[in-house]
Scaffold this active site. Structure first.
Site, PDB file in Angstrom:
ATOM      1  N   HIS A  97      88.904  63.252   2.362  1.00  0.00           N
ATOM      2  CA  HIS A  97      89.505  64.005   3.519  1.00  0.00           C
ATOM      3  C   HIS A  97      88.365  64.454   4.333  1.00  0.00           C
ATOM      4  CE1 HIS A  97      91.863  64.431  -0.233  1.00  0.00           C
ATOM      5  NE2 HIS A  97      92.951  64.263   0.461  1.00  0.00           N
ATOM      6  N   ASP A 150      86.836  67.583   3.067  1.00  0.00           N
ATOM      7  CA  ASP A 150      86.115  67.397   1.789  1.00  0.00           C
ATOM      8  C   ASP A 150      84.456  67.383   2.202  1.00  0.00           C
ATOM      9  OD1 ASP A 150      88.325  66.931   0.396  1.00  0.00           O
ATOM     10  OD2 ASP A 150      88.109  64.745   0.658  1.00  0.00           O
ATOM     11  N   GLU A 194     100.746  56.956   1.045  1.00  0.00           N
ATOM     12  CA  GLU A 194     100.701  57.153  -0.426  1.00  0.00           C
ATOM     13  C   GLU A 194     101.804  57.826  -0.915  1.00  0.00           C
ATOM     14  OE1 GLU A 194      96.797  58.644  -1.732  1.00  0.00           O
ATOM     15  OE2 GLU A 194      97.712  59.835  -3.363  1.00  0.00           O
ATOM     16  N   GLU A 254      99.590  55.407  -6.353  1.00  0.00           N
ATOM     17  CA  GLU A 254      98.800  56.107  -7.253  1.00  0.00           C
ATOM     18  C   GLU A 254      99.731  55.932  -8.608  1.00  0.00           C
ATOM     19  OE1 GLU A 254      96.731  59.843  -6.137  1.00  0.00           O
ATOM     20  OE2 GLU A 254      97.382  60.656  -8.141  1.00  0.00           O
ATOM     21  N   ASP A 295      96.247  63.948 -12.747  1.00  0.00           N
ATOM     22  CA  ASP A 295      95.197  63.081 -12.465  1.00  0.00           C
ATOM     23  C   ASP A 295      94.033  62.968 -13.382  1.00  0.00           C
ATOM     24  OD1 ASP A 295      96.073  62.916  -9.759  1.00  0.00           O
ATOM     25  OD2 ASP A 295      95.012  64.731  -8.908  1.00  0.00           O
TER      26      ASP A 295
HETATM   27  C1  XUL Z   1      97.387  64.181  -4.032  1.00  0.00           C
HETATM   28  C2  XUL Z   1      96.778  63.091  -3.741  1.00  0.00           C
HETATM   29  C3  XUL Z   1      95.673  62.957  -2.679  1.00  0.00           C
HETATM   30  C4  XUL Z   1      95.796  61.729  -1.706  1.00  0.00           C
HETATM   31  C5  XUL Z   1      94.936  61.955  -0.594  1.00  0.00           C
HETATM   32  O1  XUL Z   1      98.131  64.100  -5.121  1.00  0.00           O
HETATM   33  O2  XUL Z   1      96.797  61.908  -4.484  1.00  0.00           O
HETATM   34  O3  XUL Z   1      94.739  63.382  -3.095  1.00  0.00           O
HETATM   35  O4  XUL Z   1      95.071  60.834  -2.713  1.00  0.00           O
HETATM   36  O5  XUL Z   1      95.286  63.162   0.321  1.00  0.00           O
HETATM   37 CO    CO Z   2      96.090  60.093  -4.357  1.00  0.00          CO
END
Ligand code: XUL
Ligand code: CO
Length: 438
Positions: free
Chosen positions: A101, A104, A232, A268, A309
């Protein structure tokens, strides 16, 4: 520049029997699987935010890990130290991509002009590292959720000024993505949603998000970005309702607003499970619509209702993921470890153990998925299950040569159909188990 991870050697392949925690057990970059090297099947990426930023803070406690890398946090020196640490880390693991990002990379300033100046400064430093190592960007994105101005969303904000700041950040993040050789650009709409419809014009907000995405596509193409844009999907967290709920919802949105030629999806694992789907389900929905672009590789905990995560270790899940990826002919993006080590895994060694686990889990998943495909019994079973459409009335249906009335007449004549061929789920599951554990 001195070495940051001094006690860590280059991580090599040691084989499944190796007891060395700093060796891969399954990831063997050069090994050829179904005609392609493992490293080509699995373009892994390091997530800048988790690996170089996240230090274990949670709602109940502060940092446990030291991610200062020898510099004072919040300074440009620290921003450079993170670049040094990140590239050394990726080189030691043989990772060829990173994801980021905008914020970051540098500490965000109060004034966006100063933030952009800092981004320009760090981008020279990163570009030099890219030139030296060949490591590139998998995808970039703008953080449109942390700054208080995005409390009501970015594209979906009720404030036109905030919408403009979102546009400004996207423009800069696209510039950086192109500069770093990015394959993709991500929109994760963390705050693009709502808490209550009592204060929300849903239709207007969705239209505005589409306007912002359209402008991003136009700008990206104008500066020579030829990669894919990605949505996403995630159903919730931080917002109660997020517009990009899951793959199916996001595909509908992209088609409605004519964005489907420029966009694919970044799926994801933990977001799919939060939406009440399996990871494999959202991959399949994306693939059957020609929109499987990239993957955020992680794993959730089904006993917890939030985005944990975790680094992926469930080989059944990675196998089913790789089965979908192989069937789809690979990814145009890659596998970004949007994963973080647990709060009590706070040492530099843990950063490496985490990635070794994640990379090995996908490498083993690849081997097992290839074995399922080569074995052929599951594909054959699925094909045969629909055999009634290969001729006769079934063929007429598929070829559009019949009508509802004709089918009703056919049913009348039959009186009662035979039961459909059995699903045999348990038989198929035992095949998967026998391949997984052989
Ligand atoms: C949050 C997430 C983020 C995105 C990018 O849940 O997955 O980190 O991947 O903004
Ligand atoms: Co993500």
């Amino acid at each position: 520049m001195s070495e940051i991870f001094q006690n860590i050697p280059k991580i090599e392949y040691g084989g499944a029997d190796s007891r060395d925690p700093l060796k891969f057990k399954y990831y063997d970059a050069e090994r050829v699987v179904l005609g392609k090297k493992m490293s080509e099947h699995l373009p892994f990426a390091m997530a800048w935010w988790h690996n170089l930023g996240a230090a274990g803070t949670d709602m109940f406690g502060r940092d446990t890990a030291d991610k200062s890398f020898g510099a004072e946090k919040g300074t440009m020196e620290h921003a450079r130290a993170k670049v040094d640490a990140g590239f050394e880390f990726m080189q030691k693991l043989g990772i060829r991509y990173f994801c980021f990002h905008d914020v970051d990379l540098v500490p965000e300033a109060d004034d966006i002009k100063e933030t952009n100046r800092r981004l320009d400064e760090i981008s020279h430093y990163i570009a030099a590292k890219i030139a030296r190592t060949g490591i590139k960007c998998l995808w970039g994105t703008a953080n449109l959720f942390s700054n208080p101005r995005f409390m009501n969303g970015a594209g979906s904000s009720n404030s036109a000024d905030v919408f403009c700041f979102a546009a400004a950040q996207i423009k800069k993040a696209l510039d950086l993505t192109v500069r770093f050789g990015g394959r993709g650009y991500v929109f994760w709409g963390g705050r693009e949603g709502y808490e209550t419809l009592l204060n929300t014009d849903m239709k207007f907000e969705e239209e505005n998000i589409a306007r912002l995405m359209r402008m991003a596509v136009d700008y990206g193409r104008s500066i020579g970005f030829t990669g894919d844009f990605y949505i996403e999907p995630k159903p919730k967290e931080p917002m109660k309702h997020q517009y990009d709920f899951d793959a199916a919802t996001s595909i509908g949105f992209l088609r409605k607003y004519g964005l489907d030629k420029d966009f694919k999806l970044n799926i994801e694992a933990n977001h799919a499970t939060l939406a009440g789907h399996t990871f494999q389900h959202d991959l399949r929905v994306s693939a059957t619509n020609g929109m499987l672009g990239s993957i955020d590789a992680n794993q959730g905990d089904l006993l917890l209702g939030w985005d944990t995560d975790e680094f992926p270790f469930n080989v059944y899940e990675t196998t089913m993921c790789m089965y979908e990826v192989l069937k789809a002919g690979g990814l145009t993006g890659g596998f970004n470890f949007d994963s973080k080590a647990r709060r009590s895994s706070y040492t530099p060694e843990d950063m490496f153990y985490s990635y070794i686990l994640g990379m090995d889990s996908f490498a083993l998943g690849l081997l097992k998925a290839a074995a399922i495909i080569e074995d052929g019994r599951i594909d054959e079973f699925v094909r045969d299950r629909y055999a009634s459409y290969n001729d006769g009335i079934g063929k007429a249906i598929v070829e559009g040569r019949t009508t509802l009335a004709e089918l009703a007449a056919y049913a009348d004549e039959l009186g009662k159909p035979e039961l459909p061929a059995p699903g045999r789920q348990e038989y198929l599951q035992s095949i998967v188990n026998s391949i997984l554990f052989s």
